[in-house]
Design a protein around this motif. Structure first.
Motif, PDB file in Angstrom:
ATOM      1  N   UNK A 144     -29.632 -13.594-109.646  1.00  0.00           N
ATOM      2  CA  UNK A 144     -29.140 -13.179-108.287  1.00  0.00           C
ATOM      3  C   UNK A 144     -29.972 -12.444-107.387  1.00  0.00           C
ATOM      4  N   UNK A 145     -29.932 -12.697-105.960  1.00  0.00           N
ATOM      5  CA  UNK A 145     -30.635 -11.680-105.241  1.00  0.00           C
ATOM      6  C   UNK A 145     -29.623 -11.162-104.103  1.00  0.00           C
ATOM      7  N   UNK A 146     -29.933 -10.100-103.541  1.00  0.00           N
ATOM      8  CA  UNK A 146     -29.208  -9.706-102.258  1.00  0.00           C
ATOM      9  C   UNK A 146     -29.991  -9.851-101.159  1.00  0.00           C
ATOM     10  N   UNK A 147     -31.243  -9.538-101.131  1.00  0.00           N
ATOM     11  CA  UNK A 147     -32.263  -9.526-100.051  1.00  0.00           C
ATOM     12  C   UNK A 147     -31.891  -8.501 -99.208  1.00  0.00           C
ATOM     13  N   UNK A 148     -31.245  -7.405 -99.317  1.00  0.00           N
ATOM     14  CA  UNK A 148     -31.146  -6.282 -98.456  1.00  0.00           C
ATOM     15  C   UNK A 148     -32.459  -5.827 -98.244  1.00  0.00           C
ATOM     16  N   UNK A 149     -32.671  -5.170 -96.857  1.00  0.00           N
ATOM     17  CA  UNK A 149     -31.719  -5.425 -95.756  1.00  0.00           C
ATOM     18  C   UNK A 149     -32.228  -6.620 -94.803  1.00  0.00           C
ATOM     19  N   UNK A 150     -32.704  -7.572 -95.272  1.00  0.00           N
ATOM     20  CA  UNK A 150     -33.348  -8.817 -94.457  1.00  0.00           C
ATOM     21  C   UNK A 150     -32.025  -9.426 -93.980  1.00  0.00           C
ATOM     22  N   UNK A 151     -32.448 -10.351 -93.127  1.00  0.00           N
ATOM     23  CA  UNK A 151     -31.406 -11.302 -92.302  1.00  0.00           C
ATOM     24  C   UNK A 151     -30.503 -12.416 -93.286  1.00  0.00           C
ATOM     25  N   UNK A 152     -31.247 -12.564 -94.225  1.00  0.00           N
ATOM     26  CA  UNK A 152     -30.499 -13.615 -94.935  1.00  0.00           C
ATOM     27  C   UNK A 152     -29.359 -12.850 -96.303  1.00  0.00           C
ATOM     28  N   UNK A 153     -29.604 -11.611 -96.050  1.00  0.00           N
ATOM     29  CA  UNK A 153     -28.652 -10.904 -97.029  1.00  0.00           C
ATOM     30  C   UNK A 153     -27.429 -11.130 -96.911  1.00  0.00           C
ATOM     31  N   UNK A 154     -26.492 -11.122 -98.068  1.00  0.00           N
ATOM     32  CA  UNK A 154     -24.917 -11.302 -98.075  1.00  0.00           C
ATOM     33  C   UNK A 154     -24.463  -9.683 -98.244  1.00  0.00           C
ATOM     34  N   UNK A 155     -25.146  -8.718 -98.008  1.00  0.00           N
ATOM     35  CA  UNK A 155     -24.486  -7.481 -98.185  1.00  0.00           C
ATOM     36  C   UNK A 155     -23.812  -7.322 -96.766  1.00  0.00           C
ATOM     37  N   UNK A 156     -22.600  -6.420 -96.965  1.00  0.00           N
ATOM     38  CA  UNK A 156     -21.819  -5.895 -97.891  1.00  0.00           C
ATOM     39  C   UNK A 156     -20.849  -6.796 -98.902  1.00  0.00           C
ATOM     40  N   UNK A 157     -21.047  -8.197 -98.538  1.00  0.00           N
ATOM     41  CA  UNK A 157     -19.934  -9.044 -99.014  1.00  0.00           C
ATOM     42  C   UNK A 157     -20.205 -10.035-100.204  1.00  0.00           C
ATOM     43  N   UNK A 158     -21.365  -9.622-100.915  1.00  0.00           N
ATOM     44  CA  UNK A 158     -21.868 -10.344-101.990  1.00  0.00           C
ATOM     45  C   UNK A 158     -20.651 -10.742-102.947  1.00  0.00           C
ATOM     46  N   UNK A 159     -19.813  -9.579-103.302  1.00  0.00           N
ATOM     47  CA  UNK A 159     -18.854  -9.775-104.549  1.00  0.00           C
ATOM     48  C   UNK A 159     -17.875 -10.985-103.933  1.00  0.00           C
ATOM     49  N   UNK A 160     -17.488 -10.966-102.938  1.00  0.00           N
ATOM     50  CA  UNK A 160     -16.516 -11.790-102.344  1.00  0.00           C
ATOM     51  C   UNK A 160     -17.140 -13.386-102.229  1.00  0.00           C
ATOM     52  N   UNK A 161     -18.329 -13.167-102.084  1.00  0.00           N
ATOM     53  CA  UNK A 161     -18.950 -14.743-101.831  1.00  0.00           C
ATOM     54  C   UNK A 161     -19.335 -15.294-103.267  1.00  0.00           C
ATOM     55  N   UNK A 162     -19.532 -14.355-104.142  1.00  0.00           N
ATOM     56  CA  UNK A 162     -19.704 -14.852-105.286  1.00  0.00           C
ATOM     57  C   UNK A 162     -18.622 -15.232-106.450  1.00  0.00           C
ATOM     58  N   UNK A 163     -17.564 -14.655-105.796  1.00  0.00           N
ATOM     59  CA  UNK A 163     -16.186 -15.021-106.728  1.00  0.00           C
ATOM     60  C   UNK A 163     -15.983 -16.415-106.195  1.00  0.00           C
ATOM     61  N   UNK A 164     -16.123 -16.770-104.844  1.00  0.00           N
ATOM     62  CA  UNK A 164     -15.922 -18.331-104.774  1.00  0.00           C
ATOM     63  C   UNK A 164     -16.928 -19.040-105.305  1.00  0.00           C
ATOM     64  N   UNK A 165     -18.029 -18.594-105.057  1.00  0.00           N
ATOM     65  CA  UNK A 165     -19.344 -19.517-105.632  1.00  0.00           C
ATOM     66  C   UNK A 165     -19.002 -19.889-107.209  1.00  0.00           C
ATOM     67  N   UNK A 166     -18.777 -18.780-108.071  1.00  0.00           N
ATOM     68  CA  UNK A 166     -18.877 -18.918-109.397  1.00  0.00           C
ATOM     69  C   UNK A 166     -17.517 -19.202-110.003  1.00  0.00           C
ATOM     70  N   UNK A 167     -16.598 -19.489-109.191  1.00  0.00           N
ATOM     71  CA  UNK A 167     -15.093 -19.762-109.577  1.00  0.00           C
ATOM     72  C   UNK A 167     -15.101 -20.747-110.705  1.00  0.00           C
ATOM     73  N   UNK A 168     -15.868 -21.709-110.957  1.00  0.00           N
ATOM     74  CA  UNK A 168     -15.826 -22.732-111.811  1.00  0.00           C
ATOM     75  C   UNK A 168     -16.890 -22.607-112.950  1.00  0.00           C
ATOM     76  N   UNK A 169     -17.316 -21.428-113.152  1.00  0.00           N
ATOM     77  CA  UNK A 169     -18.563 -21.195-114.295  1.00  0.00           C
ATOM     78  C   UNK A 169     -17.847 -20.116-115.171  1.00  0.00           C
ATOM     79  N   UNK A 170     -18.175 -20.494-116.446  1.00  0.00           N
ATOM     80  CA  UNK A 170     -17.999 -19.499-117.474  1.00  0.00           C
ATOM     81  C   UNK A 170     -18.337 -18.189-117.303  1.00  0.00           C
ATOM     82  N   UNK A 171     -17.603 -17.351-117.737  1.00  0.00           N
ATOM     83  CA  UNK A 171     -17.887 -15.835-117.620  1.00  0.00           C
ATOM     84  C   UNK A 171     -19.317 -15.437-118.228  1.00  0.00           C
TER      85      UNK A 171
END
Length: 433
Positions: free
Chosen positions: A332-359
């Motif tokens: 995984x990458x954050x890309x902070x502080x570039x314009x594609x970065x998901x900061x500071x909301x990465x945890x929320x995005x990943x929770x949705x993105x990974x919801x069907x994946x095993x821990x």
């Protein structure tokens, strides 16, 4: 999987280097030749190395800003949040975003350090490259060793010296260095020559990953000269496609069975198609192309799965196609502080993105793969229970994640983009016939 329980280690973040970074690391007799920040007539602060202009800040320093305040034009330090250039504020921002650690690429030097190659005296260039590396390792990463994976720059114009610097960095605990997605584009020998063998041998000996960051060849994807800006932004991953395809057919793997590259900031959803295409080419055309692989290696897809790391920010297509990957090499990458970065909301995005994946798979992508490949152990410094999203955010509750400096984007930025890309400043009228 709960977002609060994630441990996030990014394999791609960036530094907007502070103006004082060379002060303590360049010998006195070279200080008047060190890179410096100058103020242009228009008030913009610009890195210069002799007559060579450093890469602009612009989109590389927009963390916390709304899209309508993303600027292309070179900026000023007082028009960005301090976490872009101040290591203490960076760590606070990382905690506010729930991110434990990150591998930080350079900015003003170009992603493969190419600005520092451009001085007229190679010996002086190497002084500056070593100074950059010592600042990065000893000051930036050394301030918080549990929060940063160090990444070095090499004098790629002299492969023996590059190999020596890689070994020097490895002795300092550095197991990532910037390479180039296309060395030939920088007037260096291509990866299909034997020129690079000393560097590849050193990387294998030291367990160092060669990182191919998008843009590290100072080239962009080919498109029409008057293409709208959105075209090239959409095509940003294409240079990684070229890198992948050249590497899987390169005649290096039988000599360097432990060599590893990373494809950085290129996303992953496109990769399975090109692996299929490469396998098709091997089946249909190997009779005349004469491509050969090491004994026991079935073909190009196996080369990718064994030797290449890849990463993504929020690539839902790639997540759907993970069964095509060696997921031990996906990060995984954050890309902070570039314009594609998901900061500071990465945890929320990943929770949705990974919801069907095993821990276990989630843990591999979010931190475990990065720790293994880059020989990084934050838990030796910081207890694991203090490394989760919830624990880190609890330490940074006072961080304002909205950046309240800067200026609205406008025509100046579009004109700057056109200058940078060589696009026409205004497209000619199109015929309707």
């Amino acid at each position: 999987m709960r977002k609060d329980d994630l441990i996030l280690v990014s394999v791609d973040d960036h530094i907007c280097e502070p103006a004082t970074m060379f002060d303590a690391h360049v010998p006195a007799r070279y200080r008047d030749r060190a890179p410096r920040v100058v103020v242009r007539d228009d008030g913009v602060q610009q890195w210069m190395y002799g007559d060579a202009r450093g890469r602009d800040l612009g989109l590389n320093a927009v963390a916390g800003k709304p899209p309508e305040m993303f600027n292309i034009d070179a900026s000023r330090y007082d028009e960005m949040r301090p976490g872009c250039y101040d290591v203490h504020e960076r760590v606070r921002d990382m905690s506010a975003g729930g991110q434990l650690a990150g591998l930080n690429f350079p900015n003003f030097t170009g992603f493969s350090g190419q600005v520092l190659w451009q001085g007229p005296d190679r010996a002086v260039n190497e002084v500056m490259i070593r100074a950059y590396n010592d600042w990065h390792v000893d000051e930036w990463c050394g301030a918080y060793p549990e929060r940063f994976i160090p990444c070095g720059i090499l004098p790629l114009y002299d492969v023996e010296h590059a190999a020596a610097e890689l070994r020097r960095l490895a002795a300092k605990g550095v197991h990532a260095v910037t390479f180039s997605e296309n060395p030939e584009a920088l007037q260096l020998p291509s990866i299909h020559t034997r020129y690079w063998d000393p560097l590849f041998a050193a990387a294998c000996d030291e367990g160092t990953v060669l990182c191919l960051h998008v843009g590290s060849s100072s080239r962009r994807a080919p498109s029409s000269s008057d293409a709208p800006a959105s075209v090239n932004m959409t095509l940003s991953s294409v240079m990684s496609t070229f890198s992948l395809v050249e590497l899987i057919w390169a005649d290096i793997w039988h000599r360097f069975p432990d060599l590893r590259f990373s494809l950085t900031e290129g996303d992953i959803g496109w990769i399975p198609y090109f692996l299929w295409r490469a396998e098709h080419v091997q089946r249909r055309h190997s009779g005349w192309t004469k491509a050969a692989f090491p004994e026991g290696v079935s073909g190009p897809a196996e080369i990718f799965r064994k030797h290449m790391l890849c990463c993504f920010i929020s690539d839902a297509v790639g997540v759907d196609l993970l069964h095509h990957f060696n997921t031990d090499n996906v990060c995984w990458e954050s890309d902070y502080p570039h314009s594609d970065s998901s900061w500071p909301h990465a945890p929320e995005e990943l929770e949705t993105l990974f919801k069907d994946l095993p821990d276990d798979l989630v843990d591999g992508i979010t931190h475990r793969n990065a720790l293994r490949h880059y020989r990084f152990d934050p838990f030796a410094v910081r207890p694991r229970e203090r490394c989760t999203v919830a624990a880190l955010r609890a330490e940074a509750g006072d961080v304002d994640t909205v950046t309240r400096v800067g200026r609205p984007a406008g025509q100046r930025d579009l004109e700057s983009w056109n200058r940078l890309t060589g696009a026409a400043s205004a497209a000619p009228p199109r015929s309707s016939t």
